[in-house]
Structure formats: structure tokens, C-alpha cells
Design a protein around this motif. Structure first.
Motif, PDB file in Angstrom:
ATOM      1  N   THR A   1      43.203  39.713  42.569  1.00 56.12           N
ATOM      2  CA  THR A   1      42.876  40.842  41.698  1.00 56.12           C
ATOM      3  C   THR A   1      43.852  40.845  40.538  1.00 56.12           C
ATOM      4  OG1 THR A   1      44.294  42.380  42.905  1.00 56.12           O
ATOM      5  CG2 THR A   1      41.969  42.267  43.580  1.00 56.12           C
TER       6      THR A   1
ATOM      7  N   LYS B   1      45.728  43.501  37.716  1.00 54.07           N
ATOM      8  CA  LYS B   1      46.025  44.820  37.159  1.00 54.07           C
ATOM      9  C   LYS B   1      46.237  44.634  35.663  1.00 54.07           C
ATOM     10  CE  LYS B   1      48.274  46.889  41.151  1.00 54.07           C
ATOM     11  NZ  LYS B   1      49.491  47.483  41.680  1.00 54.07           N
ATOM     12  N   TYR B   2      45.621  45.508  34.875  1.00 54.92           N
ATOM     13  CA  TYR B   2      45.775  45.429  33.428  1.00 54.92           C
ATOM     14  C   TYR B   2      45.523  46.799  32.825  1.00 54.92           C
ATOM     15  CZ  TYR B   2      40.676  45.326  33.526  1.00 54.92           C
ATOM     16  OH  TYR B   2      39.359  45.637  33.752  1.00 54.92           O
TER      17      TYR B   2
ATOM     18  N   TYR C   1      43.658  49.467  35.173  1.00 57.77           N
ATOM     19  CA  TYR C   1      42.590  48.996  36.061  1.00 57.77           C
ATOM     20  C   TYR C   1      43.138  47.921  36.983  1.00 57.77           C
ATOM     21  CZ  TYR C   1      39.011  51.159  33.110  1.00 57.77           C
ATOM     22  OH  TYR C   1      38.229  52.052  32.436  1.00 57.77           O
ATOM     23  N   GLU C   2      42.479  47.756  38.109  1.00 52.75           N
ATOM     24  CA  GLU C   2      42.701  46.604  38.974  1.00 52.75           C
ATOM     25  C   GLU C   2      41.323  46.142  39.431  1.00 52.75           C
ATOM     26  OE1 GLU C   2      45.128  44.994  42.883  1.00 52.75           O
ATOM     27  OE2 GLU C   2      45.354  47.079  42.271  1.00 52.75           O
ATOM     28  N   ASP C   3      40.966  44.924  39.041  1.00 50.04           N
ATOM     29  CA  ASP C   3      39.645  44.381  39.330  1.00 50.04           C
ATOM     30  C   ASP C   3      39.759  42.987  39.925  1.00 50.04           C
ATOM     31  OD1 ASP C   3      37.929  46.481  38.263  1.00 50.04           O
ATOM     32  OD2 ASP C   3      38.621  45.872  36.277  1.00 50.04           O
TER      33      ASP C   3
END
Length: 163
Positions: free
Chosen positions: A108, A110-111, A119-121
Motif C-alpha cells: 500500500t 500513503k500519500y 490517503y492509503e491505497d
């Protein structure tokens, strides 16, 4: 297996950009920058937006500091400079795809987006979005080219990857 898929998308991206830029070289600067009913206002503005997005996402993927830059920034006023930068950016993208690992893809990220939201995707989703974003905006450019005297190029993946 996803590495190969993303490598194919990176190759397609390079080839599709090459076709779009080759076609755009046939247009005058006035025609490239003509305001049209498009989100980024012109062919030139949309080409710059794709570059902005590519640089933001690549910096996130590679752990570099992500520059804060407005999504409608014109990075290059001169089309020849933009075209040269596009060639270099496409090499960076292909190199990024060539070095992907399954471990990275399954992770994943984080940005912080341009509005300051964290966000963390899943990286798999983000890389897919990265390539979809380019295709989406090339489609807009394709449409804007139909508003000129120059015919837009064929961008179908199966005609570019396997001509």
C-alpha cells in the motif's frame, strides 16, 4: 504476473504518446493552444496535465518528495520542449515498470493529494489508475484533434502493441 501487465501498459503508453505527439507536430502553436471545450482548455494544456500527473505519481511510487504543483500547470510553453520531456518521462515510466516487484505491487502507499488529504491505497490500484489517467486524457486529446484539420491517430492498444 502483474509486472508483465504493467510493463505492457508502460510500453503502450510510450507508443500512444509517440503517436499523439507526432500528430500534434502537424498543428500550429495557435491550434495546439486554442481554447476548446475541455477540462484543461487545450491540447497543449492537456498534454502538460498528463506530464504533471505522471511526475506526481512517479515521485510517490519511487518514494521521492512529491512536488506540490497545480494540476493545470503548464510545465512547458514550448511544444518541442514538452515533446522532448515526454520522451524522457516515458523512458522513466518504462524503467519504473521494468523494475516492479510483486512485493511492491502488493503493498500500500500513503500519500497526500493536492488538496492536502492523506490517503492509503493499494499500489496495484494506484498503478492501474496511473495508466488509466494517461489513457483518459489522451482520449480527450484525441477528441480535440477531431476539431482540427488533422486526423487523430489510431490509439487502440491491440493496433499499437501488435500492429
Amino acid at each position: 504476473m502483474l509486472q508483465k501487465h504493467f510493463q505492457m501498459l508502460a510500453r503502450y503508453n510510450t507508443l500512444a504518446n509517440h503517436r499523439i505527439y507526432d500528430t500534434c507536430t502537424l498543428l500550429s502553436d495557435v491550434e495546439l493552444k486554442r481554447v476548446r471545450p475541455a477540462f484543461f482548455k487545450s491540447i497543449h494544456g492537456t498534454l502538460n496535465h498528463i506530464m504533471v500527473g505522471d511526475r506526481i505519481w512517479l515521485s510517490r511510487f519511487t518514494g521521492q518528495e512529491t512536488p506540490f504543483i497545480k494540476l493545470d500547470t503548464i510545465l512547458y510553453e514550448d511544444f518541442a520542449e514538452l515533446s522532448a520531456a515526454r520522451t524522457l518521462e516515458d523512458r522513466r515510466i518504462e524503467n519504473f515498470a521494468a523494475n516492479l516487484t510483486e512485493e511492491f505491487i502488493k503493498g500500500t502507499l500513503k500519500y497526500v493529494n493536492n488538496q492536502g488529504k492523506l490517503y492509503e491505497d493499494p499500489i496495484e490500484l494506484l498503478i492501474t489508475h496511473f495508466f488509466n489517467h494517461q489513457t483518459h486524457h489522451r482520449g480527450q486529446i484525441h477528441d480535440m484533434l477531431t476539431q482540427t484539420e488533422i486526423a487523430p491517430p489510431v490509439l487502440d492498444m491491440h493496433r499499437i502493441i501488435n500492429p
